[in-house]
Write an enzyme that holds these catalytic residues in place. Structure first.
Site, PDB file in Angstrom:
ATOM      1  N   ASP A   1       0.869  -1.178   0.000  1.00  0.00           N
ATOM      2  CA  ASP A   1       0.000   0.000   0.000  1.00  0.00           C
ATOM      3  C   ASP A   1       0.912   1.237   0.000  1.00  0.00           C
ATOM      4  O   ASP A   1       2.130   1.142   0.186  1.00  0.00           O
ATOM      5  CB  ASP A   1      -0.951  -0.008   1.206  1.00  0.00           C
ATOM      6  CG  ASP A   1      -2.174   0.868   0.939  1.00  0.00           C
ATOM      7  OD1 ASP A   1      -2.105   1.744   0.056  1.00  0.00           O
ATOM      8  OD2 ASP A   1      -3.208   0.683   1.606  1.00  0.00           O
TER       9      ASP A   1
HETATM   10  C1  BGC Z   1      -5.131   3.123   0.082  1.00  0.00           C
HETATM   11  C2  BGC Z   1      -5.249   2.080  -1.006  1.00  0.00           C
HETATM   12  C3  BGC Z   1      -5.100   2.729  -2.352  1.00  0.00           C
HETATM   13  C4  BGC Z   1      -3.793   3.476  -2.412  1.00  0.00           C
HETATM   14  C5  BGC Z   1      -3.547   4.134  -3.751  1.00  0.00           C
HETATM   15  C6  BGC Z   1      -3.937   4.008  -0.086  1.00  0.00           C
HETATM   16  O1  BGC Z   1      -3.979   5.080   0.788  1.00  0.00           O
HETATM   17  O2  BGC Z   1      -5.098   2.479   1.337  1.00  0.00           O
HETATM   18  O3  BGC Z   1      -6.479   1.426  -0.899  1.00  0.00           O
HETATM   19  O4  BGC Z   1      -5.203   1.761  -3.360  1.00  0.00           O
HETATM   20  O5  BGC Z   1      -3.814   4.481  -1.406  1.00  0.00           O
HETATM   21  O6  BGC Z   1      -4.396   5.191  -3.970  1.00  0.00           O
END
Ligand code: BGC
Length: 766
Positions: free
Chosen positions: A292
């Site tokens: 993530d």
């Molecule tokens: C989130 C993810 C997301 C990623 C990219 C993160 O803050 O937890 O779910 O895919 O950002 O935007």
């Protein structure tokens, strides 16, 4: 789905656009596979690896956010220092960045462009929890296929969805992004979305690579506080939290995202047991793992990694193939030195490269790196996609209350309709979170939908009544440049509330639209309370005091405390965040041109103090013996899991179990009769629940093990069939530390929700 059959439904005006949605899901029954010859992919990747420098090898493992054009990123791409970018969505910009990778970089390896295509791209569908409430995996598959088609048309190859985190605490803001509390429903929705995004196989035209997230346990954040640690015993992990991930793997998903939080004291992003032992050894996952955003770097914040270098080493060794980061990655800064000092092996770097570059080959990026910008514009404008979104919203709504059959409304029944509430005419709040590429001006609000529906037959007047906002702003306001709302003065607030009450008092019908604003639900949007935000409750009660007929429409991504409304407002429709066509869908539902058939994918608590509360709990002391669990509030929820009303009524009867006794490993068939006992065509979702009465470990009082959304004409009867075999009957036993199917007596129930009373039983023997 036969359009003619659909049209016979008196009130179901789904029309032939339904077939578009179904066609998008036509492959819905088979897993999305890796079609390309594995050996051919391997040969190609190995040939490239043989020519790559260490810097290029590490480059493929790095992914960065690109919010605005950046010279630095352009240069890194041309030097082969980045394998993937996220958040670039302009087709011309994607083509030009891809040209740098394919034409300027030494080995011509294309970039893979990722984006959060969570519930639509240009056409926004209902939020994921809403789509789960449809209990209709084919519809969900079709919706994600449309999202994939739109996203891939602009050059996005990879969606960071589906989010398959089980969520049993509605205070957690991200409950909106998943399928709710149940592993069986969650698994069906996970598999459906994988098929929708990826198509028949990875690399299918007009599709994208899917990414299951957030692996794993993120939904169990303590106190429902986003990003906080999760502590989940292994039995609960295996039986509940991991199950939808496993379903996504079985459906052929090509990537996974590691979660942010600590799982039982080992951060998910540095957790080799999760990322290697379970994912690869147990499940034989064939894809690659991305972290993530900034999750690798935060291994140091967790008090787990010593510094960024240690973080990079531990994430890579645990199984994170690609690092997603804002700015630069810890991988690009530290892996070369870590290799020299022997903390990682070249083999591990190359294995990660094999998985990532292999996926680029399978996606066809080497052959077709560019997109046709003119075609993209046509696809994004598709009217059929808007119709599909409306149908999805109609199928996702849940009718919670309908005293005296106030609904459906008669079009000619009212001359003046009051529409009241801060969300009733707010386009952005109709969409829900993770809607970035929509054209917000095309969003149909509830007010606009009602006006479209009644035309000149009634005057439709609107007053917001109150305004709502977060006490603490969202951290994403800064990133996405959202402007804070200007608060009303106390005098203004008083005057607006009065206006709302006066309007309701002078109208024949009031439609109240309450719930949560877009930024109150989603990431970094957890709450300690489930109360209607701001002064919405006061507005509700003041407007209700006019005594006029009243419908409450809820726009939200989590259950809210609607105890008062559930006793005092005759009709309540849970519309969630319904998307681009939300207002039209809600108007169709309220006026009976669509019949509500959605069911709750989550137990609806009375208030936050009861949470977590979920139907599949164990019972350690009989309620009769020790009475209520709380002395100051009921221990039961306001509405049970699986619940939802219709404008028609259904009866369940004649439950039959094919064999009273059978051996472990065999399959039993359970049938029941379902009858539409009302006067109109409508949908019902027969559900089957089981309970194992004894065994090596205690089992939940009920567990969902099958469901099917069906349409029945007035007085039509159907035999519904469920099969229970090892998949349905085995569980991970905490005592045996293994998956078991045990000799035991089991209860089975079939009915319209998790409180179903139609009961049978059978025995499994050795
Ligand atoms: C989130 C993810 C997301 C990623 C990219 C993160 O803050 O937890 O779910 O895919 O950002 O935007």
């Amino acid at each position: 789905m036969d359009c003619n059959l659909r049209r016979q439904g008196v009130r179901l005006a789904f029309g032939c656009a339904w077939s578009t949605l179904m066609a998008m899901a036509a492959f819905g029954q088979t897993p999305s596979t890796m079609s390309m010859d594995d050996k051919a992919v391997e040969r190609r990747v190995n040939a490239l690896l043989g020519q790559m420098t260490l810097e290029e090898k590490i480059g493929q493992l790095s992914q960065v956010f690109v919010f605005a054009p950046s010279k630095q990123v352009d240069e890194q791409v041309a030097k082969g220092q980045l394998g993937s970018l996220l958040f670039v969505t302009d087709p011309a910009r994607i083509n030009s960045l891809q040209r740098l990778a394919v034409e300027k970089s030494r080995l011509h390896i294309p970039l893979i462009f990722g984006f959060d295509v969570i519930h639509g791209f240009r056409t926004i569908f209902p939020v994921p929890i809403a789509m789960a409430a449809s209990w209709d995996p084919s519809m969900v598959s079709g919706a994600q296929a449309i999202a994939a088609k739109e996203a891939s048309s602009v050059g996005i190859n990879w969606s960071f969805a589906p989010m398959v985190d089980i969520a049993r605490d509605p205070r957690w803001g991200r409950i909106v992004e998943g399928a709710g509390e149940d592993p069986w429903l969650g698994s069906a929705m996970a598999a459906a979305q994988v098929r929708g995004f990826q198509g028949e196989s990875i690399g299918s035209p007009d599709h994208v690579l899917a990414c299951m997230k957030h692996y794993a346990g993120y939904g169990a954040a303590e106190g429902g506080r986003d990003y906080d640690a999760s502590n989940i015993p292994e039995a609960l992990l295996q039986n509940v939290y991991l199950r939808p991930f496993h379903a996504a793997v079985k459906a052929g998903i090509g990537s996974a995202m590691s979660a942010y939080m600590d799982l039982n004291d080992v951060p998910a992003t540095g957790n080799r047991w999760l990322l290697h032992d379970v994912l690869h050894d147990d499940w034989r996952f064939q894809g690659f793992v991305v972290s993530d955003a900034n999750a690798v770097k935060s291994l140091a914040t967790h008090g787990f990694a010593r510094d960024l270098s240690d973080a990079a080493v531990r994430a890579l060794n645990a199984g994170v193939d690609m690092e997603m980061a804002i700015g630069t990655t810890a991988y690009s800064q530290n892996l070369a030195a870590a290799l020299s000092s022997g903390k990682i092996t070249l083999q591990r770097i190359e294995d990660a490269d094999r998985a990532i570059i292999g996926m680029k080959v399978r996606l066809g990026l080497f052959e077709h790196p560019y997109i046709d910008e003119a075609r993209a514009a046509r696809i994004l404008a598709s009217p059929e996609h808007r119709t599909a979104s409306r149908l999805a919203a109609e199928r996702s709504a849940v009718l919670l209350r309908n005293e005296g059959n106030l609904l459906p409304l008669r079009k000619s029944g009212y001359s003046k309709i009051a529409v009241v509430g801060p969300l009733a005419d707010s386009q952005v709040d109709t969409l829900g979170s993770w809607a970035f590429q929509d054209d917000v001006t095309e969003t149909v609000t509830v007010l606009a939908g009602l006006r479209n529906k009644v035309g000149s037959q009634a005057q439709v007047m609107f007053v917001p009544g109150v305004e709502i906002s977060r006490k603490f702003p969202s951290p994403f306001d800064q990133i996405f440049g959202s402007k804070p709302r200007t608060p009303w003065t106390p005098e203004q607030a008083k005057a607006e509330l009065k206006k709302a009450v006066d309007l309701a008092g002078s109208s024949d019908l009031t439609i109240l639209v309450l719930g949560e604003a877009q930024d109150m639900s989603g990431e970094a949007a957890s709450r300690e309370s489930l109360a209607l935000p701001g002064e919405e409750e006061q507005l509700l009660e003041a407007v209700a005091a006019t005594g006029k007929p009243m419908v409450l429409v809820l726009l939200n991504g989590r259950p809210l405390d609607i105890r008062w409304a559930s006793q005092n407002i005759p009709a309540i429709l849970e519309a969630w965040y319904p998307g681009t066509q939300g207002g039209n869908a809600i108007a169709n539902l309220l006026f009976g041109e669509a019949v509500p058939g959605g069911k709750l994918p989550v137990t609806w608590p009375r208030n936050a103090n009861q949470t977590p509360i979920y139907y599949a709990h164990n019972t350690t002391q009989s309620p009769e013996n020790q009475g209520r669990r709380y002395w100051d509030e009921e221990s039961t929820p306001l509405y049970p899991f699986g619940y939802g009303l219709s404008y028609s009524t259904f009866s369940f009867s004649d439950l039959q179990v094919s064999q009273a006794q059978f051996k472990i490993g065999q399959t039993v068939e359970v049938t029941a009769e379902v009858e539409n006992t009302g006067a109109s065509t409508a949908d019902e979702v027969p559900q089957i629940y089981i309970h194992q009465q004894y065994g090596s470990a205690s089992r939940p009082v009920r567990e969902l093990r099958g469901f099917e959304r069906i349409t029945l004409a007035a007085h039509e009867k159907k035999t519904i069939r469920f099969r229970l075999g090892s998949d349905e009957l085995s569980y991970w036993s905490a005592a045996k530390k293994a998956w078991v199917e045990e000799p035991a007596r089991l209860d089975v129930w079939v009915g319209a929700d998790s409180k179903a009373s139609l009961h049978g039983s059978f025995t499994i023997t050795e």
